[in-house]
Motif scaffolding. Structure first.
Motif, PDB file in Angstrom:
ATOM      1  N   CYS A 161     123.614  71.982 -19.792  1.00  0.00           N
ATOM      2  CA  CYS A 161     125.257  73.175 -20.528  1.00  0.00           C
ATOM      3  C   CYS A 161     124.183  73.629 -21.709  1.00  0.00           C
ATOM      4  CB  CYS A 161     126.553  72.308 -21.668  1.00  0.00           C
ATOM      5  SG  CYS A 161     127.639  73.311 -21.972  1.00  0.00           S
ATOM      6  N   ALA A 185     125.351  74.121 -24.368  1.00  0.00           N
ATOM      7  CA  ALA A 185     126.151  74.518 -26.077  1.00  0.00           C
ATOM      8  C   ALA A 185     125.662  72.465 -25.832  1.00  0.00           C
ATOM      9  CB  ALA A 185     127.495  74.127 -25.625  1.00  0.00           C
ATOM     10  N   SER A 186     125.948  72.403 -27.471  1.00  0.00           N
ATOM     11  CA  SER A 186     126.650  70.888 -27.561  1.00  0.00           C
ATOM     12  C   SER A 186     127.658  70.414 -28.388  1.00  0.00           C
ATOM     13  CB  SER A 186     125.184  70.333 -28.662  1.00  0.00           C
ATOM     14  OG  SER A 186     124.167  70.568 -27.595  1.00  0.00           O
ATOM     15  N   CYS A 187     128.865  70.631 -27.418  1.00  0.00           N
ATOM     16  CA  CYS A 187     130.473  70.309 -28.772  1.00  0.00           C
ATOM     17  C   CYS A 187     130.302  69.375 -28.688  1.00  0.00           C
ATOM     18  CB  CYS A 187     131.013  70.855 -27.300  1.00  0.00           C
ATOM     19  SG  CYS A 187     131.262  71.957 -27.201  1.00  0.00           S
ATOM     20  N   TYR A 202     132.124  66.509 -29.441  1.00  0.00           N
ATOM     21  CA  TYR A 202     132.764  65.286 -28.968  1.00  0.00           C
ATOM     22  C   TYR A 202     132.274  65.360 -27.980  1.00  0.00           C
ATOM     23  CZ  TYR A 202     134.563  68.895 -26.589  1.00  0.00           C
ATOM     24  OH  TYR A 202     135.615  70.204 -25.724  1.00  0.00           O
ATOM     25  N   CYS A 203     131.956  65.953 -27.575  1.00  0.00           N
ATOM     26  CA  CYS A 203     131.145  65.419 -25.626  1.00  0.00           C
ATOM     27  C   CYS A 203     130.532  65.352 -25.077  1.00  0.00           C
ATOM     28  CB  CYS A 203     130.988  67.516 -25.336  1.00  0.00           C
ATOM     29  SG  CYS A 203     130.857  67.384 -23.707  1.00  0.00           S
ATOM     30  N   PHE A 212     129.182  64.773 -21.422  1.00  0.00           N
ATOM     31  CA  PHE A 212     129.558  65.237 -20.951  1.00  0.00           C
ATOM     32  C   PHE A 212     127.930  65.776 -20.580  1.00  0.00           C
ATOM     33  CE2 PHE A 212     129.601  68.445 -17.144  1.00  0.00           C
ATOM     34  CZ  PHE A 212     130.792  67.923 -16.004  1.00  0.00           C
ATOM     35  N   GLN A 213     128.105  66.807 -21.505  1.00  0.00           N
ATOM     36  CA  GLN A 213     126.493  67.610 -20.729  1.00  0.00           C
ATOM     37  C   GLN A 213     125.308  67.535 -21.586  1.00  0.00           C
ATOM     38  OE1 GLN A 213     124.379  68.463 -23.836  1.00  0.00           O
ATOM     39  NE2 GLN A 213     125.155  67.343 -25.799  1.00  0.00           N
ATOM     40  N   GLY A 247     129.610  73.240 -16.771  1.00  0.00           N
ATOM     41  CA  GLY A 247     128.468  72.631 -18.273  1.00  0.00           C
ATOM     42  C   GLY A 247     128.033  74.438 -18.295  1.00  0.00           C
ATOM     43  N   LEU A 248     128.006  74.940 -19.557  1.00  0.00           N
ATOM     44  CA  LEU A 248     127.664  76.401 -19.550  1.00  0.00           C
ATOM     45  C   LEU A 248     126.123  76.519 -18.704  1.00  0.00           C
ATOM     46  CD1 LEU A 248     128.790  77.046 -22.725  1.00  0.00           C
ATOM     47  CD2 LEU A 248     130.276  77.828 -20.632  1.00  0.00           C
ATOM     48  N   HIS A 287     130.365  76.271 -28.354  1.00  0.00           N
ATOM     49  CA  HIS A 287     130.350  77.436 -27.856  1.00  0.00           C
ATOM     50  C   HIS A 287     130.446  78.266 -28.797  1.00  0.00           C
ATOM     51  CE1 HIS A 287     134.468  77.080 -26.432  1.00  0.00           C
ATOM     52  NE2 HIS A 287     134.716  75.543 -26.688  1.00  0.00           N
TER      53      HIS A 287
HETATM   54  S1  SF4 Z   1     130.647  70.823 -21.242  1.00  0.00           S
HETATM   55 FE1  SF4 Z   1     131.756  72.191 -22.517  1.00  0.00          FE
HETATM   56  S2  SF4 Z   1     132.492  70.745 -24.133  1.00  0.00           S
HETATM   57 FE2  SF4 Z   1     130.797  69.549 -23.373  1.00  0.00          FE
HETATM   58  S3  SF4 Z   1     129.522  70.862 -24.356  1.00  0.00           S
HETATM   59 FE3  SF4 Z   1     129.170  72.186 -22.753  1.00  0.00          FE
HETATM   60  S4  SF4 Z   1     131.065  73.372 -23.570  1.00  0.00           S
HETATM   61 FE4  SF4 Z   1     130.800  71.754 -24.941  1.00  0.00          FE
END
Ligand code: SF4
Length: 389
Positions: free
Chosen positions: A66, A68-70, A72-73, A75-76, A112-113, A191
């Motif tokens: 991904c 992005a680096s949200c 709370y995430c 997963f990425q 993920g993005l 994001h």
């Molecule tokens: S997978 Fe989704 S929630 Fe996790 S960092 Fe990427 S955009 Fe954000």
């Protein structure tokens, strides 16, 4: 809460009057959980009787890479990280085929993005999955992903959705909503898809005949007023389009070290606790009462545990997701021993044990199969009873 206000709110609920922002905040201030549950149960029974819907689905995450680096995430992953992965199309199809049992009706696909995967990959995956599993509905991509596809393809969401629908898309997923209020959002979301784009994309999907889910990530740094604001924005959009099938409060989870590289990725957990079971039940109840024009409220049991999921059925919830295998996005965070698989029989027993009538549904909330009403507990005392985690 003083007795007068309590009576006033009760009267409004029983008269079917719409609740205001102030009413929502007042409901969150009440610690009378039994009272909140009674009001929400009244509303839920009025709308859905004694039915609890569920579906037989599987979750598929095509990539965890991904851009992005949200905050709370869990997963990425970044490109090149040890447990970063991206599925080739044939790999995704093979994995989906492996999960095709128990008359699977839905694949739920979020990702993920990915910084370099081309836009063409996504409709192609849907086409191949549809060809391999023609009876399975494809619920795929968050509004955030659709906005990402706009960026990487240069196409407008209108054309993107048309192509995805043509490839077999049945519904978007509800993610990317988190909490819409910027006061909170700026600290948790990395994001670029905020309320304006999220609502634009769901509005567009509704105009094309899709019914979509809506979600809220709660129990982190937000306050109850932010939850109320979040629901009221969705309620207003629902007044306009009628396209939301369900509202799903998702409980924020801390990051417990179970990833292959042992890294904790969550950057807000030092600033917050997680919502307690009581707080979760309150959130389900207030959501049911406030979001009066959405037909269903769902408990995604993977994020709440089975005990809370079962109790939530008395706090406004009438929909349980689902018979999940391998739910990576929160299971990378969960260390509570919540199982990551529930089969149809498990779900039926969970619902019957709570005293409700199970109804299997498809992605569009059409009935697939109605089941019998539960046998009263008094009549099966002699049998060993299942204990839910
Ligand atoms: S997978 Fe989704 S929630 Fe996790 S960092 Fe990427 S955009 Fe954000």
């Amino acid at each position: 809460m003083d007795a007068g206000l309590k009576r006033e709110l009760e009267e409004k609920v029983y008269a079917g009057e719409r609740l205001t922002r102030e009413d929502g905040v007042a409901l969150y201030e009440s610690d009378d959980l039994a009272w909140l549950g009674r009001l929400a149960h009244h509303k839920r029974t009025e709308m859905n009787g004694d039915r609890v819907m569920f579906n037989v689905n599987r979750h598929l995450n095509l990539t965890n890479v991904c851009s992005a680096s949200c905050a709370y995430c869990s997963f990425q992953r970044k490109p090149g990280e040890k447990d970063a992965y991206t599925m080739r199309i044939e790999e995704a199809v093979r994995k989906a085929k492996e999960m095709e049992d128990e008359q699977l009706t839905e694949l739920h696909i979020v990702n993920g993005l990915h910084p370099t995967l081309p836009w063409r990959y996504y409709p192609k995956v849907l086409r191949e999955l549809k060809a391999a599993l023609p009876n399975v509905k494809l619920k795929a991509f968050t509004a955030t992903e659709v906005q990402w596809f706009e960026k990487i393809s240069g196409l407008p969401a209108d054309e993107i959705l048309d192509e995805l629908i043509d490839a077999g898309l049945e519904s978007l997923t509800g993610g990317g909503a988190e909490i819409f209020d910027w006061e909170v959002r700026q600290h948790i979301v990395d994001h670029a898809c905020h309320w304006e784009d999220w609502s634009r994309i769901h509005r567009l999907a509704h105009s094309k005949g899709l019914r979509t889910p809506s979600t809220m990530l709660y129990g982190h740094i937000e306050e109850p007023r932010h939850r109320v604001d979040h629901v009221l924005r969705l309620r207003e959009l629902q007044d306009e389009t009628g396209g939301f099938a369900v509202f799903i409060p998702l409980r924020y989870q801390h990051d417990f070290v179970d990833s292959a590289d042992g890294k904790i990725r969550n950057r807000i957990q030092a600033r917050t606790t997680m919502a307690s079971p009581a707080e979760s039940l309150k959130t389900f109840a207030v959501s049911r009462l406030l979001f009066d024009n959405v037909p269903h409220v769902k408990c995604f049991w993977v994020m709440h545990g089975l005990s809370v999921a079962q109790l939530s059925l008395n706090f406004g919830v009438d929909d349980l997701d689902g018979s999940v295998v391998e739910y990576k996005i929160t299971h990378d965070a969960d260390s509570y021993g919540t199982p990551n698989t529930m089969h149809r029989e498990d779900l039926l027993n969970l619902i019957w044990d709570a005293g409700f009538r199970p109804v299997e549904r498809n992605t569009r909330y059409e009935v697939v199969r109605e089941y019998d009403a539960p046998v009263p507990l008094a009549e099966r005392r002699a049998e060993p009873q299942q204990v839910w985690a």
